[in-house]
Design a protein around this motif. Sequence first.
Motif, short mmCIF file in Angstrom:
data_model
loop_
_atom_site.label_atom_id
_atom_site.label_comp_id
_atom_site.label_asym_id
_atom_site.label_seq_id
_atom_site.Cartn_x
_atom_site.Cartn_y
_atom_site.Cartn_z
N GLY A 24 0.81 -1.22 0.00
CA GLY A 24 0.00 0.00 0.00
C GLY A 24 0.83 1.26 0.00
N ALA A 25 1.89 1.30 0.82
CA ALA A 25 2.74 2.48 0.88
C ALA A 25 3.48 2.69 -0.42
CB ALA A 25 3.73 2.34 2.04
N MET A 26 3.91 1.60 -1.05
CA MET A 26 4.67 1.71 -2.29
C MET A 26 3.81 2.16 -3.46
SD MET A 26 6.70 -1.32 -4.25
CE MET A 26 5.97 -1.47 -5.86
N ILE A 60 1.62 17.39 -11.05
CA ILE A 60 1.18 17.30 -9.65
C ILE A 60 2.28 17.82 -8.73
CG2 ILE A 60 0.55 15.73 -7.77
CD1 ILE A 60 -0.75 13.93 -9.90
N VAL A 61 3.51 17.36 -8.97
CA VAL A 61 4.64 17.77 -8.12
C VAL A 61 4.89 19.27 -8.24
CG1 VAL A 61 7.15 17.56 -7.82
CG2 VAL A 61 5.75 15.50 -8.17
N ARG A 62 4.81 19.78 -9.46
CA ARG A 62 5.09 21.21 -9.70
C ARG A 62 4.03 22.10 -9.06
NH1 ARG A 62 5.30 20.76 -14.66
NH2 ARG A 62 3.26 21.59 -15.27
N ARG A 63 2.78 21.75 -9.21
CA ARG A 63 1.68 22.60 -8.72
C ARG A 63 1.35 22.38 -7.25
NH1 ARG A 63 -3.06 22.38 -13.38
NH2 ARG A 63 -1.89 23.39 -15.07
N GLU A 64 1.53 21.14 -6.76
CA GLU A 64 0.99 20.80 -5.44
C GLU A 64 2.02 20.24 -4.47
OE1 GLU A 64 -2.61 18.36 -6.02
OE2 GLU A 64 -2.50 18.93 -8.14
N THR A 65 3.29 20.19 -4.85
CA THR A 65 4.42 19.65 -4.09
C THR A 65 4.43 18.11 -4.16
OG1 THR A 65 3.48 19.27 -1.88
CG2 THR A 65 4.14 21.54 -2.43
N PRO A 66 5.59 17.49 -3.94
CA PRO A 66 5.68 16.02 -4.01
C PRO A 66 4.75 15.28 -3.04
CG PRO A 66 7.87 16.98 -4.08
CD PRO A 66 6.92 18.11 -3.78
N LEU A 67 4.43 15.91 -1.90
CA LEU A 67 3.55 15.26 -0.93
C LEU A 67 2.15 15.01 -1.50
CD1 LEU A 67 4.43 17.11 2.41
CD2 LEU A 67 4.96 14.74 1.80
N ALA A 68 1.78 15.76 -2.53
CA ALA A 68 0.46 15.59 -3.14
C ALA A 68 0.31 14.20 -3.77
CB ALA A 68 0.22 16.67 -4.19
N LEU A 69 1.42 13.56 -4.10
CA LEU A 69 1.37 12.21 -4.66
C LEU A 69 0.83 11.21 -3.63
CD1 LEU A 69 4.76 12.13 -6.59
CD2 LEU A 69 2.48 12.29 -7.59
N TYR A 70 0.82 11.62 -2.37
CA TYR A 70 0.35 10.73 -1.30
C TYR A 70 -1.04 11.12 -0.79
CZ TYR A 70 4.89 8.51 -1.17
OH TYR A 70 6.01 7.80 -1.50
N LYS A 71 -1.76 11.95 -1.55
CA LYS A 71 -3.13 12.26 -1.17
C LYS A 71 -3.96 10.97 -1.17
CE LYS A 71 -3.37 17.08 -2.76
NZ LYS A 71 -3.93 18.01 -3.75
N GLY A 72 -4.77 10.81 -0.15
CA GLY A 72 -5.59 9.61 -0.06
C GLY A 72 -4.89 8.43 0.57
N LEU A 73 -3.61 8.63 1.01
CA LEU A 73 -2.86 7.51 1.59
C LEU A 73 -3.52 6.99 2.87
CD1 LEU A 73 -0.37 5.69 1.51
CD2 LEU A 73 0.88 7.44 2.78
N GLY A 74 -4.12 7.90 3.65
CA GLY A 74 -4.78 7.47 4.88
C GLY A 74 -5.89 6.47 4.60
N ALA A 75 -6.68 6.74 3.56
CA ALA A 75 -7.76 5.82 3.19
C ALA A 75 -7.20 4.49 2.72
CB ALA A 75 -8.63 6.44 2.11
N VAL A 76 -6.09 4.54 1.98
CA VAL A 76 -5.48 3.31 1.46
C VAL A 76 -4.95 2.45 2.60
CG1 VAL A 76 -3.57 2.37 0.10
CG2 VAL A 76 -4.87 4.32 -0.77
#
Length: 315
Positions: A24-26, A60-76
């Motif tokens: 899931g994290a990967m 996504i990285v440019r507009r929202e920072t690299p952390l945005a790639l992990y949006k929804g991680l809590g639900a996952v």
Amino acid sequence: MASRTADKKPVGFATQLTAGGIAGAMEAPLDTIKVRMQLSKSGRAPGTKPRGFLATGAMIVRRETPLALYKGLGAVLAGIVPKMAIRFASFEKYKAWLADKETGKTNVGNIFLAGLGAGVTEAVLVVTPMEVVKIRLQAQQHSLADPLEVPRYRNAAHAVYAIVREEGFSALYRGVTLTALRQATNQGANFTAYQELKKLAHKWQPEKQDLPSWQHMGIGLISGAMGPFSNAPIDTIKTRLQKAEAMPGQSAFQRVAAIAGEMWRQEGFRSFYKGITPRVLRVAPGQAIVFAVYERVRRIMETLQGSSEDRIHSE
């Protein structure tokens, strides 16, 4: 000669916890890119192409920072442990029910049916509400670097609360039929390919009692790639359905037909396969890790259990 699997014991909860958590994290960044690609309307204008995998990730990285790639991680992460537990436990149960009563073996067709059943079971119990929440979080295009840019959903728990309050509990099960169909075809293909390739590997290496982890990973990688290619259109329509709010007076079938029709008219056939690259890159390595860890942890647990039993008998 006894079968290699004849004395295998049921896999414990620790296996699903370990394998599911790692996978899931990967998978999280690839899943976010996949969802954005499926929701994107790019490529509609004549002479233009849909935004690709790398371009979507870079945007996504440019507009929202690299952390945005992990949006929804809590639900996952909240859903991955019960999902993996239900997937493997239900598959083993259905496989046992469908096994030959005399030999205890399950043929290829019944393994596929057991996989279908496992996919439907996990879709109804866990995957559908998890996906609705995850997609709503991933669809938010706010910058995590700007504290003044407040998203509609702050986190997974807030998303569940807001969805239920504003749209009703049934909104968490929007797209359950498509999700069940996707998960069923995924797990049917996945478990069937894995079991058959594993048998083939043992046939080629009769001297090995257990396959090495790298072979389990390779087999899992191949079997994991089969599902996405078989049901990509279902997954894309499901993503768009779960992102949108329900229209009053419109049935689920009408919504699915409307989404599919709009995609066909405005974006063409290729739109049904948007996000296929990150989905394969997410699912296939994830399955490679899940199966490798599954087999490894089960082997360790069997060894420990055997040692404990030997110690008890010796005393």
